[in-house]
Each structure stands twice: as structure tokens, then as C-alpha cells.
Design an enzyme around this catalytic site. Sequence first.
Site, PDB file in Angstrom:
ATOM      1  CG  ASP A   1      -2.254  -1.889 -10.214  1.00  0.00           C
ATOM      2  OD1 ASP A   1      -1.258  -1.947 -11.001  1.00  0.00           O
ATOM      3  OD2 ASP A   1      -2.916  -0.714 -10.337  1.00  0.00           O
TER       4      ASP A   1
ATOM      5  NE  ARG B   1       4.037  -3.455 -10.279  1.00  0.00           N
ATOM      6  CZ  ARG B   1       2.785  -2.801 -10.261  1.00  0.00           C
ATOM      7  NH1 ARG B   1       1.656  -3.037 -10.653  1.00  0.00           N
ATOM      8  NH2 ARG B   1       3.170  -1.684  -9.543  1.00  0.00           N
TER       9      ARG B   1
END
Length: 427
Positions: free
Chosen positions: A313, A344
Site C-alpha cells: 500500500d 496504482r
Amino acid sequence: MKKLMIDANALEGTITIPGDKSITHRAIMFAAIAKGTTKIEGFLYAEDCISTMNIFRDLGVQIDEEPDGSVIVHGKGIDGLTAPQKALDAGNSGTTMRLLAGLFTGFPFKTKIIGDDSLSKRPMNRVMLPLRQMGASISGSDGSEFAPLYIQPVDHLNAIEYDMPVASAQVKSSILLAGLSAEGTTVIHEKERSRDHTEKMLKNFGVDLRVEDRDIYLKGGQTLTASDITIPADISSAAFFIVAALLVKGSKLNMPNVGLNPTRAGIIEVLKDMGANIEINLHEGGLSGDLTVHWSNLKATEFGGDIIPTLIDEIPIIALAATQAEGKTIIRNAEELKVKETDRIKATTQELNKMGANIEETEDGMIITGPTPLHAAEVDSYGDHRIGMMLQVAALLVKEGTVQLAHPEAVNISFPSFFDDLAALSK
């Protein structure tokens, strides 16, 4: 659109980071299915965790929010939950949907789990396929792998022995939660260790669960017993302030009681390898500690493999740090980033390059050449909280002009006070 703060002065002071999102989800889940009353301190009042809390209220669990911020859960045991009168809304939370998909397979009533537009595009076969191997009746919308998820009661679940194809705490946890209702012993083999909050917390709730290196054993039919929980600060949220302090000249930030579980804290190792000046005062038990972060001259690094699950993350904010580091940073084996709230890898590359970064997108990561000055631009979070916060930290390095962020509300998913907290630290 939100106008972001630019050209920050030194960041100084102490910032109290909100509670860990992953642990908050699990605390609510396990407390609700335990017998007895659990007090949760350090609860993260953010949209994702509130979605989990509201789902268990819809299942008949009394949950009290106290004036001091703590949460009291009056657990009913797995057998004590009641059939919901409506679809259960996971909002934007993949953790909520994937973990509860496993838990609900053992329930004697049917459930439907829905989510927002973003969550409804995220792949769910990664949990549905092993759950079906256990005998679960679970399907996605129109037979697909996407939400809404429909779960029907079955006569019984069978324990399985499962080799994890990817390092995923969500998949592992979903199988373990189904294993609580299964006949026999569920065994999971991990290729790489993913975050182990579920294993540690199940043990705290009295579950006989055994971990041997990368193998996990859980016997079905066990009962959870209430156990009070204190949640440390979320290192994934702290990461934005850590990198901000490293990049904004003259900064020094203190962050108390940050979660430093080794299966979660790979960002500290990578940043230190880049030359970051981070002081750590570990608390007893070694799972949390106080951080002091000083502005630092960073150098490039390369990482991939086993460390990726411990910082998955945090890769967008590490990528930002790499844009200001001397040399070429290479990130490998991070293809899991493509199935988060957004892709991402693509979002980080596109948005930082708009601001003047030199990032090449690869199939499983990024190649980042630095240092590069960043300039004003219009950027987009794509509805992803971590992309939105990363771009605000990037904007701190812009000297003039205006940085406008589309979809800034995504930050509320995990850190509602982020923008205000950051502004308060700039002297």
C-alpha cells in the site's frame, strides 16, 4: 477539485496518526462474532471501517460509540447473528467485502454484499474460488467475479489445504474466517508472508491457530471469546507524513505509537536503505513504536520479491520519494497494485509525470529516475485515497503555481483529517 498546499515550510511537531485500518476492520469483525463484550480503543473513524461496523449492526450486533472515541461491541457469537433485512454495503472497502465473503459462507442465512462503483470493479475470484473449494455457494453479479456477491447457506463447509497463488492478507483471512465454520483443519501455505493481523487477532480471541514458518493451521468449529483491543496508529497513513518530512527541507516530525508489525513495515526498511534518517523507539512486544523522522538526502534503491507484501500500500508514496532521490529506483513484483482501488502503477506514473517526474511504468512496477523538480499541474486521485494523499505530499515540493486535485474526497476512506493535519505542521 481541491487546491492543494504547495511550497511547504519545514514540517515540525508531533502528529498523532489515526488507528490502523486493517486492524480496525478485524477488531469489529472478530468482536462481533465473539461471545462477550469487547472494548476497542484507537478505532479508526473513516469510511471503510464505518462500513464494516454498519454491516454488523445490520446483522443484529449492538455496537456503542463512546465519547472518548472507543467502541464497545456486544458480541453475539457466530451462531447469534441474525439475517439481514437488506443488502450489506461494503462501500469502497475491499477488506470488508473479501473477508466477510469468507465469514458469511458459514452462516445459515443468505447474504448479499454490495459496494460502490470502484469496489464493484475489483476482482473477487481470488476469494470465491478457494471458498467454493470448501463447498461454499458464492457467486458474483450475473455469474461474474464482480460484486454484488451472493452467498447462499450450505449444509456444511469442508476444510481445505490451500497454496496461496499470490501474497494477499485478504484472501488468506477470507479462507481462515470460512475455516472457523468448516469441518476439519484448514491449512494455508504462503509463498511470501503477507500481513498477519488476522492470525494474531484470532489468537487474542482464544482461537487455537498454529503458524509454522509460512504454513497456517486452523481447526474448525471454534468459539471466539471477547478480548479488549488497543489499535496502534496505521503505518500506511503514517507513510505520507514520513515521506513528507524526508522531502521537505528542515523538517522533523514525531509520530507516537505507530504499528510496526514486521509483516507490514517494509517501508521503513526501504526508506532507510535510501538514506532516510528515521529514529525508532520500539514498544514492548516490538509491534509498535514511536518514530522521529528528519529531512534527509535520499539515494535510489531497488526492491521486489518478499518485501513487496509488507509495503504494497505504500508503493505510491515510496515512488514519490524516489523522484527526489539520486539515481534510478527500480520497483519489481508489485503487479498486485493493479487491482487496488485503481491501477496504482498507472495512476502513480501518470499523475507524477504530469508534475515533472521521470517514471517509466513496467508490467510489475516502476523505474524512477531522480531527482526531478516537480511543478504545478491538475492531477487526479481516481477515487483512490492513497493516490490522493501521495499527490498532496508531492504538491508540497512545488514552488509556484497551483496544484488542483480531482476527487479529493477519496482521502476520507482512511484519513478524514489528513489535509488539515498536514497544514497544521507547516510552520
